[in-house]
Scaffold this motif. Structure first.
Motif, short mmCIF file in Angstrom:
data_model
loop_
_atom_site.label_atom_id
_atom_site.label_comp_id
_atom_site.label_asym_id
_atom_site.label_seq_id
_atom_site.Cartn_x
_atom_site.Cartn_y
_atom_site.Cartn_z
N PRO A 1 0.14 11.79 -41.75
CA PRO A 1 -1.06 10.99 -41.49
C PRO A 1 -2.11 11.22 -42.55
CG PRO A 1 -0.88 12.80 -39.91
CD PRO A 1 0.36 12.82 -40.76
N SER A 2 -2.96 10.23 -42.75
CA SER A 2 -4.04 10.38 -43.70
C SER A 2 -5.04 11.40 -43.18
CB SER A 2 -4.71 9.03 -43.94
OG SER A 2 -5.33 8.59 -42.75
N PRO A 3 -5.83 12.00 -44.05
CA PRO A 3 -6.79 13.00 -43.63
C PRO A 3 -7.79 12.49 -42.60
CG PRO A 3 -6.63 12.93 -46.02
CD PRO A 3 -5.82 11.80 -45.48
N ASP A 4 -8.08 11.18 -42.60
CA ASP A 4 -9.06 10.66 -41.66
C ASP A 4 -8.41 10.12 -40.39
OD1 ASP A 4 -9.58 7.33 -42.95
OD2 ASP A 4 -7.94 8.72 -43.31
N ALA A 5 -7.11 10.36 -40.20
CA ALA A 5 -6.42 9.88 -38.99
C ALA A 5 -6.91 10.66 -37.77
CB ALA A 5 -4.92 10.05 -39.15
N GLU A 6 -6.88 10.01 -36.63
CA GLU A 6 -7.27 10.64 -35.38
C GLU A 6 -6.31 11.77 -35.04
OE1 GLU A 6 -9.86 10.11 -33.09
OE2 GLU A 6 -10.69 8.99 -34.75
N PRO A 7 -6.82 12.95 -34.74
CA PRO A 7 -5.91 14.05 -34.40
C PRO A 7 -5.46 13.94 -32.94
CG PRO A 7 -8.18 14.84 -34.43
CD PRO A 7 -8.19 13.37 -34.82
N ASN A 8 -4.20 13.66 -32.72
CA ASN A 8 -3.64 13.71 -31.37
C ASN A 8 -2.20 14.17 -31.47
OD1 ASN A 8 -2.62 11.37 -32.43
ND2 ASN A 8 -2.92 10.13 -30.61
N GLY A 9 -2.05 15.40 -31.86
CA GLY A 9 -0.73 15.96 -32.02
C GLY A 9 -0.47 16.37 -33.45
N GLY A 10 -1.06 15.66 -34.39
CA GLY A 10 -1.01 16.06 -35.78
C GLY A 10 0.30 15.79 -36.50
N GLY A 11 1.34 15.34 -35.83
CA GLY A 11 2.61 15.11 -36.48
C GLY A 11 2.75 13.70 -36.98
N PRO A 12 3.89 13.42 -37.63
CA PRO A 12 4.12 12.08 -38.16
C PRO A 12 4.12 11.00 -37.09
CG PRO A 12 5.92 13.57 -38.76
CD PRO A 12 4.96 14.33 -37.92
N GLU A 13 4.40 11.36 -35.85
CA GLU A 13 4.44 10.36 -34.78
C GLU A 13 3.08 9.74 -34.50
OE1 GLU A 13 5.17 13.62 -34.45
OE2 GLU A 13 3.88 14.39 -32.91
N THR A 14 2.00 10.29 -35.01
CA THR A 14 0.67 9.72 -34.78
C THR A 14 0.45 8.45 -35.60
OG1 THR A 14 -0.34 11.12 -36.45
CG2 THR A 14 -0.37 11.92 -34.16
N ARG A 15 1.23 8.23 -36.64
CA ARG A 15 1.08 7.04 -37.49
C ARG A 15 1.68 5.80 -36.86
NH1 ARG A 15 0.02 8.10 -43.22
NH2 ARG A 15 0.83 6.02 -43.52
N GLY A 16 2.71 5.95 -36.07
CA GLY A 16 3.36 4.82 -35.45
C GLY A 16 4.34 4.13 -36.37
N PRO A 17 5.10 3.21 -35.82
CA PRO A 17 6.09 2.51 -36.63
C PRO A 17 5.42 1.61 -37.66
CG PRO A 17 6.40 2.06 -34.28
CD PRO A 17 5.13 2.83 -34.43
N ARG A 18 6.16 1.24 -38.68
CA ARG A 18 5.67 0.28 -39.66
C ARG A 18 6.64 -0.89 -39.71
NH1 ARG A 18 8.04 4.18 -43.23
NH2 ARG A 18 9.54 3.12 -44.56
N LEU A 19 6.15 -2.01 -40.10
CA LEU A 19 6.97 -3.21 -40.18
C LEU A 19 8.00 -3.04 -41.30
CD1 LEU A 19 7.34 -6.04 -38.99
CD2 LEU A 19 5.79 -6.86 -40.76
N ALA A 20 9.26 -3.30 -41.01
CA ALA A 20 10.32 -3.14 -41.98
C ALA A 20 10.98 -4.46 -42.37
CB ALA A 20 11.40 -2.18 -41.44
N SER A 21 11.03 -5.40 -41.42
CA SER A 21 11.75 -6.65 -41.65
C SER A 21 11.07 -7.79 -40.93
CB SER A 21 13.19 -6.55 -41.12
OG SER A 21 13.85 -5.46 -41.68
N VAL A 22 11.29 -8.99 -41.46
CA VAL A 22 10.84 -10.22 -40.82
C VAL A 22 12.05 -11.16 -40.81
CG1 VAL A 22 9.37 -12.25 -41.06
CG2 VAL A 22 8.45 -10.00 -41.54
N VAL A 23 12.26 -11.83 -39.69
CA VAL A 23 13.32 -12.82 -39.59
C VAL A 23 12.64 -14.19 -39.53
CG1 VAL A 23 15.24 -13.70 -38.20
CG2 VAL A 23 14.81 -11.22 -38.35
N VAL A 24 13.03 -15.09 -40.42
CA VAL A 24 12.43 -16.41 -40.50
C VAL A 24 13.54 -17.45 -40.34
CG1 VAL A 24 11.02 -17.99 -41.87
CG2 VAL A 24 10.68 -15.52 -42.08
N PHE A 25 13.41 -18.31 -39.35
CA PHE A 25 14.34 -19.43 -39.18
C PHE A 25 13.84 -20.57 -40.06
CE2 PHE A 25 16.33 -18.55 -34.76
CZ PHE A 25 16.57 -17.24 -35.12
#
Length: 165
Positions: free
Chosen positions: A17-41
């Motif tokens: 997490p960035s230094p200014d991220a909210e501390p709630n556990g302090g691990g990588p899980e505080t960042r949350g998922p990021r968008l990896a793919s988009v499906v376009v019809f």
């Protein structure tokens, strides 16, 4: 707890997490998922693959009779699936309506604008609080939006009424 992206075999460093991220556990899980793919019809995945490949600076890595997969240098994926020339894209229905891409810099934004002006029948540019947004159309007539700078560089302080309200 180990996450798949933290595995030693991947050769990738775990996200922190960035230094200014909210501390709630302090691990990588505080960042949350990021968008990896988009499906376009789309109406025609070949025409759309050419368009998105040029606009987004992506390479086609897989192509079948009805689909194409484009991948960026940073690993983001766009799946294009042909649904035929008469398929509709109703606005206002449940689901994602727009994807807004972020240009890599001012020169890249100008390049995206040139591509959209050359390949879209409608192009609109608007200034918002701290960023510029250009909108064009892909070969299926779907709106394609590119902003600069991105939200990581210029906080979004307004909701663009044309798209969200």
């Amino acid at each position: 707890m180990a996450y798949p992206h933290e595995a030693a075999a991947s050769g990738r460093e775990p996200a922190h997490p960035s230094p200014d991220a909210e501390p709630n556990g302090g691990g990588p899980e505080t960042r949350g998922p990021r968008l990896a793919s988009v499906v376009v019809f789309v109406h025609d995945h070949d025409a759309s693959a050419d368009f998105y490949g040029e606009l987004l600076n992506m390479k086609v890595t897989v192509r079948t009779a009805t689909a194409a997969l484009l991948v960026s240098r940073n690993g983001f994926q766009v799946y294009l699936r042909t649904v035929g020339p008469n398929a509709m894209h109703p606005v206002g229905h449940v689901g994602a309506q727009y994807v807004i891409w972020t240009a890599d810099g001012p020169d890249d934004f100008q390049r995206c604008e040139r591509v959209l002006r050359a390949r879209s029948d409608r192009v609109d540019t608007r200034e918002a609080e701290g960023f510029t947004l250009i909108e064009g159309r892909d070969p299926s007539g779907l709106p394609v939006l590119v902003a600069y700078p991105g939200p990581d560089e210029a906080a979004r302080l307004e909701i663009i009424s044309r798209y969200y309200v």
